[in-house]
Scaffold this motif. Structure first.
Motif, PDB file in Angstrom:
ATOM      1  N   GLU A 260       0.850  -1.174  -0.686  1.00 17.88           N
ATOM      2  CA  GLU A 260       0.000  -0.296  -0.409  1.00 17.88           C
ATOM      3  C   GLU A 260       1.105   1.149   0.112  1.00 17.88           C
ATOM      4  N   GLY A 261       2.073   1.029   0.423  1.00 17.82           N
ATOM      5  CA  GLY A 261       3.462   1.862   0.409  1.00 17.82           C
ATOM      6  C   GLY A 261       4.252   2.019  -0.466  1.00 17.82           C
ATOM      7  N   ALA A 262       3.007   1.448  -2.053  1.00 16.93           N
ATOM      8  CA  ALA A 262       3.941   1.016  -2.582  1.00 16.93           C
ATOM      9  C   ALA A 262       4.645   2.608  -3.697  1.00 16.93           C
ATOM     10  N   VAL A 263       3.347   3.602  -4.001  1.00 16.16           N
ATOM     11  CA  VAL A 263       3.864   4.540  -4.298  1.00 16.16           C
ATOM     12  C   VAL A 263       4.777   5.393  -3.901  1.00 16.16           C
ATOM     13  N   GLU A 264       5.165   5.760  -2.594  1.00 22.94           N
ATOM     14  CA  GLU A 264       5.796   6.361  -1.968  1.00 22.94           C
ATOM     15  C   GLU A 264       7.541   6.202  -2.016  1.00 22.94           C
ATOM     16  N   ALA A 265       7.127   4.660  -1.364  1.00 26.21           N
ATOM     17  CA  ALA A 265       8.410   3.658  -1.951  1.00 26.21           C
ATOM     18  C   ALA A 265       9.275   4.170  -3.227  1.00 26.21           C
ATOM     19  N   TYR A 266       8.430   4.237  -4.598  1.00 28.63           N
ATOM     20  CA  TYR A 266       9.074   4.183  -5.449  1.00 28.63           C
ATOM     21  C   TYR A 266       9.363   6.022  -6.290  1.00 28.63           C
ATOM     22  N   GLY A 267       8.902   6.327  -5.044  1.00 28.25           N
ATOM     23  CA  GLY A 267       8.735   8.288  -5.067  1.00 28.25           C
ATOM     24  C   GLY A 267       9.584   9.000  -4.247  1.00 28.25           C
ATOM     25  N   ARG A 268      10.882   8.417  -3.702  1.00 25.14           N
ATOM     26  CA  ARG A 268      11.946   7.764  -3.125  1.00 25.14           C
ATOM     27  C   ARG A 268      13.169   7.925  -4.045  1.00 25.14           C
ATOM     28  N   LEU A 269      13.016   6.812  -5.157  1.00 25.07           N
ATOM     29  CA  LEU A 269      13.853   6.605  -5.937  1.00 25.07           C
ATOM     30  C   LEU A 269      14.322   7.639  -6.746  1.00 25.07           C
ATOM     31  N   VAL A 270      13.147   8.275  -7.200  1.00 27.56           N
ATOM     32  CA  VAL A 270      13.938   9.936  -8.452  1.00 27.56           C
ATOM     33  C   VAL A 270      14.148  10.873  -7.772  1.00 27.56           C
ATOM     34  N   GLY A 271      13.642  10.886  -6.092  1.00 23.65           N
ATOM     35  CA  GLY A 271      13.730  12.062  -5.625  1.00 23.65           C
ATOM     36  C   GLY A 271      14.872  12.684  -5.425  1.00 23.65           C
ATOM     37  N   PRO A 272      15.002  13.687  -4.369  1.00 22.26           N
ATOM     38  CA  PRO A 272      16.416  14.259  -3.873  1.00 22.26           C
ATOM     39  C   PRO A 272      17.348  13.182  -3.645  1.00 22.26           C
ATOM     40  N   ALA A 273      18.053  13.832  -3.952  1.00 22.87           N
ATOM     41  CA  ALA A 273      19.466  12.621  -4.107  1.00 22.87           C
ATOM     42  C   ALA A 273      19.276  12.661  -1.906  1.00 22.87           C
ATOM     43  N   ASP A 274      19.819  13.247  -1.527  1.00 26.22           N
ATOM     44  CA  ASP A 274      19.774  12.724   0.503  1.00 26.22           C
ATOM     45  C   ASP A 274      18.520  12.127   0.475  1.00 26.22           C
ATOM     46  N   ALA A 275      17.311  12.407  -0.495  1.00 22.31           N
ATOM     47  CA  ALA A 275      16.207  11.386   0.293  1.00 22.31           C
ATOM     48  C   ALA A 275      16.268  10.019  -0.397  1.00 22.31           C
ATOM     49  N   ARG A 276      17.347   9.466  -1.401  1.00 26.01           N
ATOM     50  CA  ARG A 276      16.768   8.229  -1.674  1.00 26.01           C
ATOM     51  C   ARG A 276      18.092   6.942  -0.905  1.00 26.01           C
ATOM     52  N   PRO A 277      16.746   6.542  -1.095  1.00 29.99           N
ATOM     53  CA  PRO A 277      17.483   5.011  -0.054  1.00 29.99           C
ATOM     54  C   PRO A 277      18.766   4.591   0.124  1.00 29.99           C
ATOM     55  N   ARG A 278      19.496   4.332   1.108  1.00 28.60           N
ATOM     56  CA  ARG A 278      20.598   4.229   1.060  1.00 28.60           C
ATOM     57  C   ARG A 278      20.922   2.419   0.578  1.00 28.60           C
ATOM     58  N   GLY A 279      20.098   1.677   0.964  1.00 32.74           N
ATOM     59  CA  GLY A 279      19.976   0.167   0.727  1.00 32.74           C
ATOM     60  C   GLY A 279      18.889   0.036   0.021  1.00 32.74           C
ATOM     61  N   ALA A 280      18.548  -1.397   0.257  1.00 34.77           N
ATOM     62  CA  ALA A 280      16.998  -1.515  -0.361  1.00 34.77           C
ATOM     63  C   ALA A 280      15.588  -1.392  -0.473  1.00 34.77           C
ATOM     64  N   ILE A 281      14.370  -1.404  -0.715  1.00 31.67           N
ATOM     65  CA  ILE A 281      13.273  -1.060  -0.095  1.00 31.67           C
ATOM     66  C   ILE A 281      12.614  -2.482  -0.905  1.00 31.67           C
ATOM     67  N   VAL A 282      12.262  -3.174   0.099  1.00 35.17           N
ATOM     68  CA  VAL A 282      11.453  -4.755  -0.120  1.00 35.17           C
ATOM     69  C   VAL A 282      10.194  -4.302   0.071  1.00 35.17           C
ATOM     70  N   LEU A 283       8.830  -4.678  -1.059  1.00 35.00           N
ATOM     71  CA  LEU A 283       7.657  -4.550  -0.830  1.00 35.00           C
ATOM     72  C   LEU A 283       7.251  -5.792  -0.292  1.00 35.00           C
ATOM     73  N   ALA A 284       6.357  -5.595   0.220  1.00 33.06           N
ATOM     74  CA  ALA A 284       5.711  -6.585   1.135  1.00 33.06           C
ATOM     75  C   ALA A 284       4.072  -6.848   0.733  1.00 33.06           C
ATOM     76  N   TYR A 285       3.758  -8.096   0.895  1.00 35.73           N
ATOM     77  CA  TYR A 285       2.339  -8.244   0.183  1.00 35.73           C
ATOM     78  C   TYR A 285       1.190  -8.841   1.309  1.00 35.73           C
ATOM     79  N   ALA A 286       0.114  -9.261   1.847  1.00 32.07           N
ATOM     80  CA  ALA A 286       0.316  -9.267   2.474  1.00 32.07           C
ATOM     81  C   ALA A 286      -0.282 -10.919   3.429  1.00 32.07           C
ATOM     82  N   ASP A 287       0.065 -11.959   3.751  1.00 27.61           N
ATOM     83  CA  ASP A 287       0.480 -13.433   3.568  1.00 27.61           C
ATOM     84  C   ASP A 287      -0.841 -13.678   3.194  1.00 27.61           C
TER      85      ASP A 287
END
Length: 287
Positions: A260-287
């Motif tokens: 449900e937070g995928a849009v925000e997660a993807y946004g970080r990848l293309v956002g300002p350099a200082d806000a981009r993730p330093r590691g991996a972001i894993v998308l999780a789905y409900a069991d």
């Protein structure tokens, strides 16, 4: 238009095709392949693009298998040997993964990046040397490499110029190897390679079989005696290293985000350099 994204995932098998062997419902698997291992709750993945996840390896870590196999294939192309000195230029996620695989292979690792924070992350993960790229970095690397230069270089950077390749050519020893993994214009002055008779190769994704429909879609494997490390076997090797404790990736996961937070997660990848993730972001789905 909706475009499927993603090529590295992990999950639990719901069902298998009638011609599939080696997998069954309930198996935990890591999956690969653009158009197959998409960021989606349910995917259909050919058998040669799946690998069983060993007990003790969490699925969020296994989701990074394909990315890690990209780095592993590059180390194989470079023909890294035990105790080789190997430089990694570009300490984004794939570069960090390469550093850790090289450590597991018994290499002395030199991590280079224009971003000091990324270099620090590489050092914290076990790289033996770290350098922020500046005007005299080549002199410092060669000096630390016994005055002769490094044996191999993996260029995992993304750049609009050929600077990473020029840097690579300036830090290698005689008859060394450079392998390009990242997205960099391939432009070399002849002398940069001629003077040291340096070998240069471009790494294609995560191993032999990539792009071959007979292998990936129809499941026709290459005989192990002729092709030891296919993309599937590279994936299995990564998972084996994780299970044996020779490779650690969990600390590279910055966040596990509900879909449900995928849009925000993807946004970080293309956002300002200082806000981009330093590691991996894993998308999780409900069991």
């Amino acid at each position: 238009d909706e475009t499927p994204v993603g090529y590295s995932s992990a999950g639990v098998v719901l069902e298998v095709g009638e011609a599939v062997t080696g997998f069954g419902s309930g198996d935990r698997v890591a999956c690969a392949g653009g158009g197959h291992a998409n960021h989606a709750e349910i995917v259909s993945v050919p058998a040669n693009l799946c690998a069983k996840v060993p007990d003790g390896v969490d699925l969020d870590v296994a989701a990074m298998t394909t990315l890690t196999a990209v780095a592993l294939h590059a180390t194989r192309l470079a023909d890294v040997q035990v105790a080789d000195r190997v430089a990694v230029i570009g300490c984004g996620l794939v570069g960090l993964l390469a550093c850790r695989l090289l450590q597991a292979a018994g290499a002395e690792v030199f991590a280079l990046d224009v971003d000091g924070t990324k270099v620090e992350t590489a050092l914290n993960g076990g790289a033996h040397h770290g350098y922020v790229v500046d005007a005299d970095v080549a002199v410092r690397v060669v000096g630390a490499a016994g005055g002769i230069g490094v044996d191999e270089v993996l260029v995992t950077a993304a750049s609009q110029t050929n600077d990473p390749l020029l840097l690579a050519s300036s830090i290698v020893r005689d008859r060394a190897a450079i392998v390009l993994v990242g997205d960099v214009p391939i432009e070399f002055p002849r002398a940069a390679l001629y003077d040291t008779e340096t070998s240069f190769r471009v790494s294609r994704s995560y191993g032999p079989g990539r792009g071959d429909a007979e292998y990936e879609e129809r499941g026709l494997d290459y005989p192990i005696g002729f092709v030891r490390w296919t993309e599937k076997r590279n994936m299995e090797a990564v998972l084996g290293l994780l299970a044996q404790g020779q490779l650690r990736l969990d600390d590279l996961i910055e966040a596990v985000v509900p879909v449900e937070g995928a849009v925000e997660a993807y946004g970080r990848l293309v956002g300002p350099a200082d806000a981009r993730p330093r590691g991996a972001i894993v998308l999780a789905y409900a069991d």
